[in-house]
Design a protein around this motif. Structure first.
Motif, PDB file in Angstrom:
ATOM      1  N   ALA A  80      31.282  26.243  47.689  1.00 43.53           N
ATOM      2  CA  ALA A  80      31.541  27.498  48.403  1.00 43.53           C
ATOM      3  C   ALA A  80      32.309  28.470  47.513  1.00 43.53           C
ATOM      4  CB  ALA A  80      32.316  27.226  49.694  1.00 43.53           C
ATOM      5  N   ALA A  81      33.279  27.966  46.757  1.00 50.45           N
ATOM      6  CA  ALA A  81      34.071  28.819  45.871  1.00 50.45           C
ATOM      7  C   ALA A  81      33.189  29.490  44.821  1.00 50.45           C
ATOM      8  CB  ALA A  81      35.174  28.003  45.196  1.00 50.45           C
ATOM      9  N   VAL A  82      32.284  28.731  44.225  1.00 53.56           N
ATOM     10  CA  VAL A  82      31.373  29.287  43.220  1.00 53.56           C
ATOM     11  C   VAL A  82      30.514  30.381  43.851  1.00 53.56           C
ATOM     12  CG1 VAL A  82      29.356  28.746  41.785  1.00 53.56           C
ATOM     13  CG2 VAL A  82      31.362  27.246  41.750  1.00 53.56           C
ATOM     14  N   LYS A 135      30.546  34.445  42.901  1.00 51.38           N
ATOM     15  CA  LYS A 135      29.313  35.155  42.512  1.00 51.38           C
ATOM     16  C   LYS A 135      29.088  36.376  43.404  1.00 51.38           C
ATOM     17  CE  LYS A 135      26.737  31.214  40.677  1.00 51.38           C
ATOM     18  NZ  LYS A 135      25.601  30.315  40.918  1.00 51.38           N
ATOM     19  N   GLN A 136      29.266  36.217  44.708  1.00 49.57           N
ATOM     20  CA  GLN A 136      29.045  37.318  45.646  1.00 49.57           C
ATOM     21  C   GLN A 136      30.070  38.426  45.469  1.00 49.57           C
ATOM     22  OE1 GLN A 136      29.204  35.444  49.478  1.00 49.57           O
ATOM     23  NE2 GLN A 136      27.287  34.355  49.201  1.00 49.57           N
ATOM     24  N   GLN A 185      31.429  43.378  43.894  1.00 50.45           N
ATOM     25  CA  GLN A 185      32.410  44.187  44.609  1.00 50.45           C
ATOM     26  C   GLN A 185      33.635  44.466  43.746  1.00 50.45           C
ATOM     27  OE1 GLN A 185      32.007  45.736  47.540  1.00 50.45           O
ATOM     28  NE2 GLN A 185      29.925  44.946  47.401  1.00 50.45           N
ATOM     29  N   MET A 186      34.017  43.469  42.951  1.00 51.24           N
ATOM     30  CA  MET A 186      35.167  43.665  42.064  1.00 51.24           C
ATOM     31  C   MET A 186      34.866  44.763  41.052  1.00 51.24           C
ATOM     32  SD  MET A 186      36.754  39.886  41.339  1.00 51.24           S
ATOM     33  CE  MET A 186      35.241  39.002  41.025  1.00 51.24           C
ATOM     34  N   ILE A 187      33.645  44.780  40.531  1.00 52.65           N
ATOM     35  CA  ILE A 187      33.257  45.765  39.526  1.00 52.65           C
ATOM     36  C   ILE A 187      33.064  47.138  40.161  1.00 52.65           C
ATOM     37  CG2 ILE A 187      31.415  46.433  37.918  1.00 52.65           C
ATOM     38  CD1 ILE A 187      31.038  43.330  37.489  1.00 52.65           C
ATOM     39  N   ILE A 188      32.367  47.184  41.286  1.00 50.99           N
ATOM     40  CA  ILE A 188      32.017  48.457  41.920  1.00 50.99           C
ATOM     41  C   ILE A 188      33.221  49.179  42.496  1.00 50.99           C
ATOM     42  CG2 ILE A 188      30.721  49.515  43.836  1.00 50.99           C
ATOM     43  CD1 ILE A 188      28.599  47.287  43.343  1.00 50.99           C
ATOM     44  N   ASN A 242      39.331  40.378  46.852  1.00 55.64           N
ATOM     45  CA  ASN A 242      39.806  39.466  47.896  1.00 55.64           C
ATOM     46  C   ASN A 242      39.210  38.081  47.693  1.00 55.64           C
ATOM     47  OD1 ASN A 242      41.377  41.325  49.408  1.00 55.64           O
ATOM     48  ND2 ASN A 242      39.475  42.242  50.130  1.00 55.64           N
ATOM     49  N   THR A 243      38.696  37.841  46.494  1.00 57.09           N
ATOM     50  CA  THR A 243      37.957  36.619  46.214  1.00 57.09           C
ATOM     51  C   THR A 243      38.763  35.366  46.520  1.00 57.09           C
ATOM     52  OG1 THR A 243      36.763  37.788  44.483  1.00 57.09           O
ATOM     53  CG2 THR A 243      36.631  35.395  44.464  1.00 57.09           C
ATOM     54  N   LEU A 244      39.976  35.280  45.990  1.00 60.58           N
ATOM     55  CA  LEU A 244      40.754  34.057  46.156  1.00 60.58           C
ATOM     56  C   LEU A 244      41.124  33.813  47.617  1.00 60.58           C
ATOM     57  CD1 LEU A 244      43.038  34.185  42.991  1.00 60.58           C
ATOM     58  CD2 LEU A 244      40.867  32.982  43.311  1.00 60.58           C
ATOM     59  N   LYS A 245      41.438  34.874  48.348  1.00 58.04           N
ATOM     60  CA  LYS A 245      41.740  34.732  49.770  1.00 58.04           C
ATOM     61  C   LYS A 245      40.511  34.228  50.522  1.00 58.04           C
ATOM     62  CE  LYS A 245      45.351  38.215  50.012  1.00 58.04           C
ATOM     63  NZ  LYS A 245      45.759  39.511  50.542  1.00 58.04           N
TER      64      LYS A 245
END
Length: 133
Positions: free
Chosen positions: A49-51, A55-56, A60-63, A68-71
């Motif tokens: 799930a983390a991987v 990826k998803q 969003q991080m770039i755009i 909020n990935t780690l949360k």
């Protein structure tokens, strides 16, 4: 992700943490308890799930620069651990225990253990704690 760390489990110094240790230890020094190992069982699903979340979230991080990935990983991991706790059915309860609890699920009694499953990011937070969904 760099020096960041996500943890999923049952945290604290109390009775529920001791119970988690007993379940993972299969009784061991605690006596004769079935080896349910919910944390160990959930770990591969949490990693997968983390991987997928990373990826998803990369786009969003770039755009928009939001991260909020780690949360999200912590919250999803806590949910997977709760599902794992709910899904462990064997060995089942004795008939007297089923009568007392009203159902046959060896890992769930009051719901406190399942409810305590949570995630932390860099040692902070209780993501997913208390949500029984």
């Amino acid at each position: 992700m760099g020096s960041n760390k996500v943890q999923v489990g049952i945290f604290g110094d109390g009775e529920l943490t001791m119970l988690a240790n007993i379940f993972e230890d299969g009784g061991g020094r605690w006596g004769s308890v079935p080896d349910w190992s919910p944390l160990e069982t959930a770990a591969p699903k949490i990693l997968e799930a983390a991987v997928n979340i990373v990826k998803q979230e990369a786009a969003q991080m770039i755009i928009n620069g939001k991260d909020n990935t780690l949360k999200k990983v912590a919250l999803e991991g806590a949910g997977i651990l709760k599902e794992t706790i709910e899904g462990i059915k064997s060995p089942g309860n004795k008939e007297s225990t089923i009568k007392k609890k009203g159902f046959d699920n060896p890992m769930v009694d009051s719901g406190k253990f399942k409810k305590a499953a949570s995630g932390k990011v860099n040692g902070v937070g209780t993501f997913g704690k208390g949500k029984l969904g």
